[in-house]
Design a protein around this motif. Structure first.
Motif, PDB file in Angstrom:
ATOM      1  N   LEU A  98       0.716  -1.483  -0.098  1.00 38.78           N
ATOM      2  CA  LEU A  98      -0.058   0.054  -0.039  1.00 38.78           C
ATOM      3  C   LEU A  98       1.019   1.202   0.046  1.00 38.78           C
ATOM      4  O   LEU A  98       0.540   2.189  -0.751  1.00 38.78           O
ATOM      5  N   THR A 187      -4.291   6.826  -3.186  1.00 35.98           N
ATOM      6  CA  THR A 187      -4.021   6.891  -1.680  1.00 35.98           C
ATOM      7  C   THR A 187      -4.621   5.804  -0.912  1.00 35.98           C
ATOM      8  O   THR A 187      -5.165   4.899  -1.498  1.00 35.98           O
ATOM      9  N   GLY A 188      -4.246   5.898   0.361  1.00 35.50           N
ATOM     10  CA  GLY A 188      -4.860   5.042   1.410  1.00 35.50           C
ATOM     11  C   GLY A 188      -6.111   5.460   2.119  1.00 35.50           C
ATOM     12  O   GLY A 188      -6.308   4.756   3.349  1.00 35.50           O
ATOM     13  N   PHE A 258      -0.744   8.173   2.411  1.00 35.11           N
ATOM     14  CA  PHE A 258      -0.917   6.744   2.787  1.00 35.11           C
ATOM     15  C   PHE A 258      -0.703   6.920   4.354  1.00 35.11           C
ATOM     16  O   PHE A 258       0.314   7.188   4.739  1.00 35.11           O
TER      17      PHE A 258
END
Length: 457
Positions: A98, A187-188, A258
């Protein structure tokens, strides 16, 4: 237990409804793994032990614990293809991928299951209409067969074996490694839209509208929590959450693309004594409170992993149900059989079996796996205190509702289903059994689930 040293352990599923004492082997090297397989006549394969029921418990023989095989073998950041050993947790994969803009396209309610378990259960997430189940993301599998040989399976090489293993509940062999196609993310974070509904009909309408959007976007997730304690016209009122990926332009200036993953505890909590704290009264209070204190809202920023994996914030959930544990009964029915959802909820409430948790999700097209659970339509999951199921046939009427509607139960969570209905629910069972016997002529692979439901001899 040191690597390769046998140990006698008491095991259970995540729901803690069934306990088994078994000899457990946990090889650390492939050679030791193959030697164990050739030496033992009956083997149950086990990963993280997060199946609710008896899918990773033995009927006889030893238990083969694969959690030592937990490496990420390779990760191509250009293509997003990751090769992972079967004992690796989904959490470990996401931790590594991620931060560089890739993630698993399908994640169930917890990251704390193994890759092998995700393949064997063909798990699904909240984005099934667009992304499909976990098996759809798998490019190939390295499978250790009962004769000690290793074969590579894919949709192009022994497709029957490949699809029998995806959703095959660990009964075709030992999944050693899998190659998985990851999904790009900006993005996270995700954006959550929430809608509070006042009846089951309104909840269904909202989920139907979301299913159309989900079919076009594999990154769009949706789930509804239902208030099964409400009566009359309010039965099935709920909270419908939709999540979709946030871009960098959606983030406030101080928010990193993130987020840091907070390390949560993994220690298993002891079951509370006696009946625990889950009762008709506490379910009623919690359900009413959750519905009344929730409000419809749009554009709330939520961390992706928190949105997709609520169970990782509820490790103590089974403990709350007391010594008998929790049964999760999850079923799927075709889209035109939506009336079955009302039928099941009415049966449960009329019989004093109001679920402690009830969730509804959309399903898209199923997979080629004969034992894969998802089918186009709906899936409803209800959590029930096991102590309420006084007789093995308590939920048999629900089984019949589901089978009669052309639906099926989820093998990875099952603990109570009528075995006579499994061939009805899974009409390709015989096809799967023929492939399973070809891959396992020694009849080495077993489990309590496989024996109980007649999947294997």
């Amino acid at each position: 237990m040191t690597p390769d040293e046998p140990s006698t352990q008491s095991l259970s599923g995540w729901g803690r409804t069934i306990q088994r004492t078994a000899q457990v082997r946990r090889p650390a090297f492939e050679g030791g793994l193959i030697g164990t397989v050739l030496a033992e006549p009956r083997i149950t394969v086990r990963g993280a032990g997060k199946s609710y029921g008896d899918a990773a418990l033995p009927s006889d023989g030893i238990v083969l614990d694969l959690t030592s095989f937990d490496r990420i073998v390779s990760f191509d950041q250009g293509s997003g293809v990751v090769v992972v050993e079967a004992g690796a947790l989904l959490k470990g994969v996401i931790d590594q991928t991620l931060p560089v803009g890739w993630t698993l396209p399908v994640v169930p309610g917890t990251e704390r299951i193994t890759v092998g378990g995700a393949v064997a259960g063909d798990v699904h997430g909240k984005n099934h209409p667009g992304a499909g189940s976990f098996g759809r993301q798998v490019l190939w599998i390295a499978l250790l067969k009962s004769d000690g040989t290793i074969t590579q399976l894919s949709a192009g090489h022994d497709a029957d074996g490949f699809w029998a293993t995806i959703g095959g509940m660990g009964l075709t062999g030992v999944i050693l490694r899998a190659a998985i196609q990851l999904q790009r993310v900006d993005t996270g974070w995700v954006i959550r839209n929430r809608l509070r509904t006042h009846s089951l009909d309104r909840t269904i309408e909202a989920m139907q509208a979301l299913a159309v959007r989900q079919e076009l976007d594999p990154r769009r997730h949706a789930i509804a929590w239902l208030d099964a304690h409400a009566r009359g016209p309010s039965l099935g009122r709920g909270i419908v959450d939709e999540f979709y990926g946030a871009s960098t332009s959606d983030l406030p200036g101080a928010v990193a693309p993130f987020p840091q993953r907070r390390v949560g505890g993994t220690r298993q909590r002891r079951s509370l004594p006696g009946p625990g704290v889950v009762s008709t009264a506490t379910i009623a209070a919690a359900s009413a409170g959750r519905w009344h204190f929730s409000r419809s809202s749009n554009s709330q920023l939520v961390a992706l992993r928190s949105a997709l994996c609520p169970l990782d914030r509820a490790e103590s959930w089974p403990a709350a149900f007391g010594r008998r544990g929790v049964v999760q009964y999850q079923f799927a029915v075709p889209r035109d059989a939506v009336g079955t959802i009302h039928e099941v909820l009415t049966f449960l409430t009329d019989h004093g079996l109001t679920p402690a948790l009830t969730t509804l999700k959309n399903f898209g097209p199923g997979s080629a796996g004969p034992l894969s659970f998802p089918m186009p339509g709906w899936t409803l999951a209800v959590d029930l205190p096991a102590r309420w199921l006084h007789h093995p046939r308590t939920l048999q009427p629900v089984d019949k509702f589901v089978a009669g509607a052309g639906g099926r139960i989820y093998l990875a969570k099952d603990a109570v289903t009528d075995p006579e209905l499994i061939p009805v629910m899974y009409p390709r069972l015989r096809t799967w059994q023929l492939t399973q016997r070809r891959l396992d002529p020694a009849a080495r692979w077993t489990s309590a689930l496989g024996t109980r439901l007649g999947l294997v001899a």
